[in-house]
Motif scaffolding. Sequence first.
Motif, short mmCIF file in Angstrom:
data_model
loop_
_atom_site.label_atom_id
_atom_site.label_comp_id
_atom_site.label_asym_id
_atom_site.label_seq_id
_atom_site.Cartn_x
_atom_site.Cartn_y
_atom_site.Cartn_z
N LEU A 97 90.37 39.63 -17.06
CA LEU A 97 89.58 40.50 -17.92
C LEU A 97 88.53 39.68 -18.64
O LEU A 97 88.86 38.68 -19.29
CB LEU A 97 90.50 41.19 -18.93
N ALA A 98 87.26 40.08 -18.53
CA ALA A 98 86.18 39.28 -19.11
C ALA A 98 85.04 40.18 -19.58
O ALA A 98 84.95 41.34 -19.18
CB ALA A 98 85.67 38.26 -18.09
N VAL A 99 84.18 39.60 -20.40
CA VAL A 99 82.97 40.28 -20.85
C VAL A 99 81.79 39.36 -20.54
O VAL A 99 81.92 38.14 -20.55
CB VAL A 99 83.00 40.60 -22.37
N PRO A 100 80.63 39.95 -20.26
CA PRO A 100 79.45 39.11 -20.01
C PRO A 100 78.93 38.53 -21.33
O PRO A 100 78.95 39.21 -22.36
CB PRO A 100 78.44 40.09 -19.39
N LEU A 101 78.49 37.28 -21.29
CA LEU A 101 77.90 36.65 -22.46
C LEU A 101 76.41 36.90 -22.52
O LEU A 101 75.81 36.87 -23.59
CB LEU A 101 78.16 35.14 -22.43
N THR A 102 75.82 37.11 -21.35
CA THR A 102 74.38 37.35 -21.23
C THR A 102 74.18 38.41 -20.15
O THR A 102 75.13 38.83 -19.51
CB THR A 102 73.65 36.07 -20.79
N GLY A 103 72.93 38.78 -19.95
CA GLY A 103 72.64 39.67 -18.82
C GLY A 103 72.98 38.95 -17.53
O GLY A 103 72.77 37.75 -17.41
N LEU A 104 73.54 39.67 -16.60
CA LEU A 104 73.94 39.07 -15.33
C LEU A 104 72.92 39.40 -14.25
O LEU A 104 72.48 40.55 -14.14
CB LEU A 104 75.31 39.59 -14.90
N ALA A 105 72.57 38.42 -13.45
CA ALA A 105 71.72 38.64 -12.28
C ALA A 105 72.66 38.86 -11.10
O ALA A 105 73.23 37.91 -10.57
CB ALA A 105 70.81 37.44 -12.04
N LEU A 106 72.88 40.11 -10.74
CA LEU A 106 73.85 40.44 -9.70
C LEU A 106 73.16 40.71 -8.38
O LEU A 106 72.04 41.22 -8.34
CB LEU A 106 74.65 41.67 -10.12
N ALA A 107 73.85 40.38 -7.30
CA ALA A 107 73.34 40.62 -5.95
C ALA A 107 74.52 40.91 -5.04
O ALA A 107 75.55 40.25 -5.13
CB ALA A 107 72.59 39.40 -5.44
N ASP A 108 74.39 41.91 -4.19
CA ASP A 108 75.45 42.22 -3.25
C ASP A 108 75.46 41.16 -2.16
O ASP A 108 74.48 40.95 -1.47
CB ASP A 108 75.25 43.61 -2.64
N ARG A 109 76.59 40.49 -2.06
CA ARG A 109 76.75 39.44 -1.07
C ARG A 109 77.88 39.83 -0.12
O ARG A 109 78.11 41.00 0.11
CB ARG A 109 77.04 38.12 -1.78
N SER A 110 78.60 38.84 0.36
CA SER A 110 79.69 39.12 1.31
C SER A 110 80.67 40.14 0.75
O SER A 110 80.95 40.16 -0.44
CB SER A 110 80.42 37.81 1.64
N GLU A 111 81.14 40.99 1.60
CA GLU A 111 82.16 41.98 1.30
C GLU A 111 81.69 43.07 0.33
O GLU A 111 82.51 43.83 -0.16
CB GLU A 111 83.43 41.32 0.77
N SER A 112 80.39 43.15 0.05
CA SER A 112 79.91 44.13 -0.91
C SER A 112 78.79 44.98 -0.31
O SER A 112 77.79 44.45 0.17
CB SER A 112 79.39 43.41 -2.16
N ASP A 113 78.95 46.30 -0.39
CA ASP A 113 77.90 47.22 0.04
C ASP A 113 77.18 47.82 -1.17
O ASP A 113 76.36 48.71 -1.01
CB ASP A 113 78.49 48.35 0.90
N GLY A 114 77.52 47.36 -2.36
CA GLY A 114 76.87 47.86 -3.57
C GLY A 114 77.69 47.53 -4.79
O GLY A 114 78.84 47.11 -4.70
#
Length: 151
Positions: A97-114
Amino acid sequence: MSASWASCARGHVHWGRRGAAGLLLADRGRVLLQLRARWAHQGGTWSIPGGAREAGESYADAALREAEEELGVDADAVDVRGSYVATCGGWTYETVLAVPLTGLALADRSESDGHRWVPAADVADLPLHPAFRAAWDDPAGALRAFVTPGG
């Protein structure tokens, strides 16, 4: 990578000989969910980024590594606050369980369709990975309480 399927004492088959872990990120009453790639086990369902633990790896390290591999989550950009442990016949899956400290730059990579940030009230309405649904619906409500403290 040395991950493979494991059988627990109950005769169930699980991914990860050493157990597995995933990262549940919560922010302002929302949770970051990942749409599992169609080709992956239980593809087309929503869950959290996660996967098998490697030799010598803690559950938290495994969850952070998998989140980076699957969605580009930078481990230094999150604050781990605790975990939820589910066991089945001696096999363990730990939801970190975690919270972001800053804005996250997310990108769909392996095993992710979104991926998307989903309000806690809407999570149960999605087609969830069966194991994530069981954790989310756990009567103790640990995951829901983490996402919406006091809610």
